[in-house]
Scaffold this active site. Sequence first.
Site, PDB file in Angstrom:
ATOM      1  N   HIS A   1       4.481  -6.253  -8.091  1.00 31.49           N
ATOM      2  CA  HIS A   1       3.184  -6.434  -7.444  1.00 31.49           C
ATOM      3  C   HIS A   1       2.624  -7.777  -7.885  1.00 31.49           C
ATOM      4  O   HIS A   1       2.759  -8.156  -9.054  1.00 31.49           O
ATOM      5  CB  HIS A   1       2.201  -5.318  -7.826  1.00 31.49           C
ATOM      6  CG  HIS A   1       2.694  -3.970  -7.411  1.00 31.49           C
ATOM      7  ND1 HIS A   1       2.652  -3.529  -6.111  1.00 31.49           N
ATOM      8  CD2 HIS A   1       3.293  -2.989  -8.117  1.00 31.49           C
ATOM      9  CE1 HIS A   1       3.195  -2.334  -6.035  1.00 31.49           C
ATOM     10  NE2 HIS A   1       3.599  -1.975  -7.239  1.00 31.49           N
TER      11      HIS A   1
ATOM     12  N   ALA B   1       0.819  -1.228   0.000  1.00 31.89           N
ATOM     13  CA  ALA B   1       0.000   0.000   0.000  1.00 31.89           C
ATOM     14  C   ALA B   1       0.849   1.273   0.000  1.00 31.89           C
ATOM     15  O   ALA B   1       0.415   2.310  -0.511  1.00 31.89           O
ATOM     16  CB  ALA B   1      -0.943  -0.011   1.191  1.00 31.89           C
TER      17      ALA B   1
ATOM     18  N   ARG C   1      -7.185  -2.589 -11.036  1.00 28.21           N
ATOM     19  CA  ARG C   1      -7.883  -2.513  -9.753  1.00 28.21           C
ATOM     20  C   ARG C   1      -8.394  -1.096  -9.497  1.00 28.21           C
ATOM     21  O   ARG C   1      -8.522  -0.309 -10.424  1.00 28.21           O
ATOM     22  CB  ARG C   1      -6.948  -3.028  -8.644  1.00 28.21           C
ATOM     23  CG  ARG C   1      -6.504  -4.473  -8.907  1.00 28.21           C
ATOM     24  CD  ARG C   1      -5.678  -5.022  -7.787  1.00 28.21           C
ATOM     25  NE  ARG C   1      -6.452  -5.084  -6.542  1.00 28.21           N
ATOM     26  CZ  ARG C   1      -5.911  -5.313  -5.342  1.00 28.21           C
ATOM     27  NH1 ARG C   1      -4.605  -5.512  -5.236  1.00 28.21           N
ATOM     28  NH2 ARG C   1      -6.672  -5.345  -4.268  1.00 28.21           N
TER      29      ARG C   1
END
Length: 155
Positions: free
Chosen positions: A100, A77, A107
């Site tokens: 990632h 994050a 997303r």
Amino acid sequence: MKPVFILNGPNLNLIGQREPEIYGRQTLADIEQGLRQQALAAGLEIDFRQTNHEGELTGWIQEARDAACALILNAAAYTHTSIAILDALRALSLPVVEVHLSNIFKREEFRHRSFVSPAATGLICGFGPQSYQLALAAIIAMVQSSDSSNRGIHG
Ligand code: CA2
């Protein structure tokens, strides 16, 4: 040869146990084990770590300046929020691969922005645990080609 630092940010300790539909069924320890074998076969060492704390991750990136030959970073994050991590990355002169598990561009909108990408050599996302293997393969190719050019063509 210095190790490849593989640094992981917040909540990545939960993968394999929660949200398997997004992050898969492998745990972070499973991923680490596979990367260790891949590195060993290439004659490299890895230093694999995870933290839930931004300051600790920033400190490890600073440590990489002297202690690593390259960096693979899944800032989780903090990718989308952390100018501290961007600034620490800017102080590095090593190959940096952003990874990632998920395709962050498929997303939510807030995951589309990365503060890591502007300071990275390249970005691999969307291949699940294989994202890390592809990142390590890229580092191995870079390190080996700079090694052979340092030794000269006949080694
Ligand atoms: O896809 C990735 O690798 C991410 O870096 C994973 C982060 C996410 O915030 C990034 O946008 C993309 C999340 C790490 C894992 O978080 C979990 C949360 C709940 C359950 C399991 C894992």
